[in-house]
Design an enzyme around this catalytic site. Structure first.
Site, PDB file in Angstrom:
ATOM      1  CD  GLU A   1      -0.102   1.196   5.551  1.00 32.54           C
ATOM      2  OE1 GLU A   1      -0.233   2.454   7.328  1.00 32.54           O
ATOM      3  OE2 GLU A   1      -0.948   1.215   5.251  1.00 32.54           O
TER       4      GLU A   1
ATOM      5  CG  HIS B   1      -2.218   1.079   1.579  1.00 30.52           C
ATOM      6  ND1 HIS B   1      -2.115   1.646   2.324  1.00 30.52           N
ATOM      7  CD2 HIS B   1      -2.897   1.648   0.546  1.00 30.52           C
ATOM      8  CE1 HIS B   1      -3.095   2.515   1.940  1.00 30.52           C
ATOM      9  NE2 HIS B   1      -3.361   2.430   0.921  1.00 30.52           N
TER      10      HIS B   1
END
Ligand SMILES: NC(=O)c1ccc[n+]([C@@H]2O[C@H](COP(=O)([O-])OP(=O)(O)OC[C@H]3O[C@@H](n4cnc5c(N)ncnc54)[C@H](O)[C@@H]3O)[C@@H](O)[C@H]2O)c1
Length: 279
Positions: free
Chosen positions: A148, A136
């Site tokens: 992430e 992410h």
């Protein structure tokens, strides 16, 4: 390296990957005109970085030359790493992931940039789901350093090792989320702060301006929660809070947010949110 979806995020992830000089990058989109827009966007972003002294002209030229564009999924068969960044729609993503599973070699790592769809909901569409994870990135990828990395229930340690190494290799900073959780880290904390700010406002404890000032001056955040709500779009927060309530229970979006979304007071993009941008 193949990135599928040449929209806002896909084109930026492709550009950041090309900057590293380590990968041949192909950007795929089902809409051919979108590939032209993505090419222009990458040229604009890299020109701005050169202007600001963050990138040399030579590195910008090399990165742009390393980018390939494709309107079909054929390049997936040659890739060791595929990042999906298409529209945030589970049906569309599942359909695409089935095709990725059919085309990608078994050793290829498959990742999604989705903000809300956990990898387990997509990895089930492909053989060897242990090679899949969430990656992410944040908008704009060429400025925001964080990525992430989320481990699904069957994601292997080797996949996580490769994913973390890839993120570092393109000069971004990975953090590992050991198991799936809605909103990952950043959006959970952001949504909690926004929700609390709206609760304080609804309770009549303080004004929009004073809550923002308190957070900026007391926590040293560059923006207050209401400024952030208006900047990102109230509909985005509304969707996120409702999703969280559906998955984890709880009250969902505060009434003040529901009312504003119903009135299409969505923040900067509609000229009005918690602040008025018309004046
Ligand atoms: N925009 C953000 O700030 C942001 C931040 C982090 C993560 N994300 C996530 O990144 C993903 C992409 O978001 P975005 O804002 O870049 O979307 P976007 O709408 O800008 O781009 C999506 C692109 O996918 C293409 N597409 C759709 N279906 C396709 C298919 N089957 N095959 C190939 N291409 C296809 C579209 O033509 C479009 O160009 C979403 O999962 C979103 O949750 C977005």
């Amino acid at each position: 390296m193949v990135i599928v979806g040449a929209g806002t995020m896909g084109s930026q992830i492709a550009l950041q990957t090309a900057y590293s000089g380590r990968y041949a990058v192909t950007l795929v989109d089902s809409v051919p005109e979108q590939l032209e827009r993505a090419r222009a966007q990458c040229q604009k972003l890299s020109a701005r970085s050169v202007e600001k002294g963050r990138l040399s002209q030579e590195d910008a030229d090399r990165a742009l030359a390393a980018l390939e564009f494709s309107a079909d999924l054929k390049p997936v068969a040659q890739a060791q790493f595929v990042i999906e960044a298409i529209v945030e729609d589970l049906g569309a993503k599942r359909d695409l992931w089935r095709q990725l599973g059919e085309r990608a070699v078994r050793e290829a790592l498959l990742a999604t940039n989705s903000s809300t769809i956990a990898i387990s909901r997509l990895a089930s569409e492909v053989a060897a789901p242990e090679r899949c994870c969430n990656l992410h990135f944040f908008h704009p990828v060429t400025v925001m350093q964080l990525c992430e990395v989320v481990k699904g229930p069957v994601t292997s340690e080797e996949t996580i090792r490769r994913a973390m190494e890839f993120v570092r290799s393109i000069d971004r900073v990975p953090v590992l989320i050991n198991k799936e959780v809605h909103g990952f880290i950043v959006n959970r904390i952001l949504f909690a702060a926004a929700e609390e700010a709206m609760n304080l406002l609804e309770g009549g404890y303080a004004s929009v301006e004073d809550i923002d000032t308190a957070v900026k001056k007391g926590l040293n955040w560059p923006m207050g929660p209401f400024e952030l709500l208006d900047f990102s779009g109230l509909d985005v927060f509304y969707g996120g809070l409702e999703d969280r309530a559906r998955l984890e229970g709880g009250a969902g979006a505060p009434t003040i947010l529901k009312v504003k979304v119903e009135r299409r007071e969505l923040g900067r993009k509609t000229g009005r949110g918690f602040y008025d941008y018309d004046q």
